[in-house]
Design a protein around this motif. Structure first.
Motif, PDB file in Angstrom:
ATOM      1  N   TYR A   8      14.125  -7.243 -46.864  1.00 48.67           N
ATOM      2  CA  TYR A   8      13.828  -6.339 -45.762  1.00 48.67           C
ATOM      3  C   TYR A   8      12.993  -7.003 -44.669  1.00 48.67           C
ATOM      4  O   TYR A   8      13.139  -6.672 -43.491  1.00 48.67           O
ATOM      5  N   ASP A  23      28.947  -1.916 -51.219  1.00 48.06           N
ATOM      6  CA  ASP A  23      27.512  -1.774 -51.461  1.00 48.06           C
ATOM      7  C   ASP A  23      26.735  -1.200 -50.279  1.00 48.06           C
ATOM      8  O   ASP A  23      25.669  -0.604 -50.464  1.00 48.06           O
ATOM      9  N   VAL A  51      25.208   2.707 -50.103  1.00 46.02           N
ATOM     10  CA  VAL A  51      24.069   2.989 -50.984  1.00 46.02           C
ATOM     11  C   VAL A  51      22.845   2.193 -50.549  1.00 46.02           C
ATOM     12  O   VAL A  51      21.717   2.713 -50.554  1.00 46.02           O
ATOM     13  N   ARG A  52      23.034   0.943 -50.182  1.00 40.96           N
ATOM     14  CA  ARG A  52      21.908   0.114 -49.751  1.00 40.96           C
ATOM     15  C   ARG A  52      21.219   0.700 -48.523  1.00 40.96           C
ATOM     16  O   ARG A  52      19.987   0.757 -48.455  1.00 40.96           O
ATOM     17  N   HIS A  87      21.361   3.855 -47.501  1.00 45.21           N
ATOM     18  CA  HIS A  87      20.754   5.144 -47.858  1.00 45.21           C
ATOM     19  C   HIS A  87      19.441   4.948 -48.595  1.00 45.21           C
ATOM     20  O   HIS A  87      18.453   5.664 -48.342  1.00 45.21           O
ATOM     21  N   ASN A  88      19.404   3.990 -49.505  1.00 43.05           N
ATOM     22  CA  ASN A  88      18.159   3.716 -50.223  1.00 43.05           C
ATOM     23  C   ASN A  88      17.068   3.204 -49.283  1.00 43.05           C
ATOM     24  O   ASN A  88      15.878   3.476 -49.490  1.00 43.05           O
ATOM     25  N   TYR A  89      17.472   2.480 -48.277  1.00 43.85           N
ATOM     26  CA  TYR A  89      16.527   1.881 -47.325  1.00 43.85           C
ATOM     27  C   TYR A  89      16.025   2.903 -46.309  1.00 43.85           C
ATOM     28  O   TYR A  89      14.826   2.967 -46.020  1.00 43.85           O
ATOM     29  N   PRO A 147      17.207   6.816 -45.641  1.00 49.36           N
ATOM     30  CA  PRO A 147      18.115   7.962 -45.849  1.00 49.36           C
ATOM     31  C   PRO A 147      18.280   8.864 -44.629  1.00 49.36           C
ATOM     32  O   PRO A 147      19.249   9.611 -44.560  1.00 49.36           O
ATOM     33  N   LEU A 170      26.672  10.528 -49.000  1.00 50.04           N
ATOM     34  CA  LEU A 170      25.264  10.108 -49.028  1.00 50.04           C
ATOM     35  C   LEU A 170      24.454  10.640 -47.852  1.00 50.04           C
ATOM     36  O   LEU A 170      23.262  10.907 -47.991  1.00 50.04           O
TER      37      LEU A 170
END
Length: 281
Positions: free
Chosen positions: A49, A77, A80-81, A83-85, A87, A148
């Motif tokens: 990051y 990938d 999801v990556r 969204h996790n970072y 949202p 997502l």
């Protein structure tokens, strides 16, 4: 510092034009060096990051910052990556009539020198490169993003609308990002990154390499000046083969077959995004 929005694709669907439109706005910062395709969430995730966020440190007084990487849309990938970072981030995607997009993707491969000889034929190219079709299956990939992210976070644009009413598309894009929607970029009526076939691939590589190096060393202003006076365009025009002889047109039976292939995906896409795409069927 995190970006406020990300453009996720689609390849060969006016993304270079959209990038220019975003970059031109004084309230939008498009990352260090003003370069398209950081490809962090698809290809460079291992860099972490800190590396990614360093691209947005120079945003200054810009209201919003973002990036545009066409490799995200169909990457397994990236959704999801991202969204996790972040949202709550805003996402931008532009779609193009799927057969036309597939053919444009093929022309791009010819332009880059990857599809040569018999593979320069679109029909052989389809047999050789399954991504031509896969990247045009918009529902297949976009539905993963809708699972997502809230639909209000995703702005879906159509290349058809850009061709017919670019000003309205730009206003909608700017409103979505919360910046001054009355601003008119100089690129509004200009075609960007049109597929062409070069007389010398080496000349094109030199132009691209020099541009990237100059931006990385902080001399992007010089590249912008060269573009503004038209010098780069004149060199590229001289190094370009007329499209009417550069690319083989697809056969009618191939076009009809692809339309059948995409039909179900288009119908599902209409329900997903709430737009009438009858012209694509």
């Amino acid at each position: 510092m995190k970006p406020d929005f990300i453009g996720i694709g689609v390849q060969k669907a006016a993304t270079s034009w959209l990038f220019e439109v975003l970059s031109a706005h004084p309230e939008i910062y498009m990352g260090k060096g003003n370069e398209k395709d950081t490809r962090f969430f698809s290809c460079h995730f291992e860099r972490g990051y800190y590396w990614y966020e360093s691209h947005f440190e120079g945003r200054g007084a810009a209201m919003v910052a973002g990036e545009y990487s066409t490799s995200y849309f169909n990457d397994s990938d990236a959704p999801v990556r991202i969204h996790n970072y972040a949202p709550d981030i805003k996402l931008i995607v532009c779609l193009r009539e799927p057969v036309d997009r597939a053919y444009s993707s093929h022309k791009h491969q010819v332009q880059l020198g990857y599809a040569v000889g018999e593979l320069a034929n679109f029909e052989r190219g389809l047999e050789n490169n399954p991504t031509y079709v896969d990247q045009s299956l918009y529902y297949k990939h976009l539905s993963k993003w809708y699972q997502l992210f809230d639909k209000e976070q995703i702005l879906v644009l159509l290349m058809d609308d850009i061709r017919q009413a670019p000003q309205r598309v730009v206003e909608r894009l700017y409103r979505f990002l919360g910046v001054n929607s009355t601003f008119t970029p100089s690129v509004l009526e200009r075609h960007v990154n049109v597929s062409v076939k070069h007389r010398s691939q080496n000349v094109e590589k030199v132009i691209t390499s020099v541009s990237r190096i100059m931006r990385r060393i902080g001399a992007g202003w010089l590249i912008d000046f060269v573009k503004k006076v038209g010098l780069r365009d004149r060199i590229r025009i001289a190094n370009t083969i007329d499209q009417s002889i550069a690319f083989e047109r697809p056969e009618e039976k191939t076009v009809n077959r692809l339309r059948l292939t995409f039909r179900k995906d288009i119908e599902q896409l209409e329900s997903l995004i709430g737009l009438d795409l009858s012209a694509w069927k």
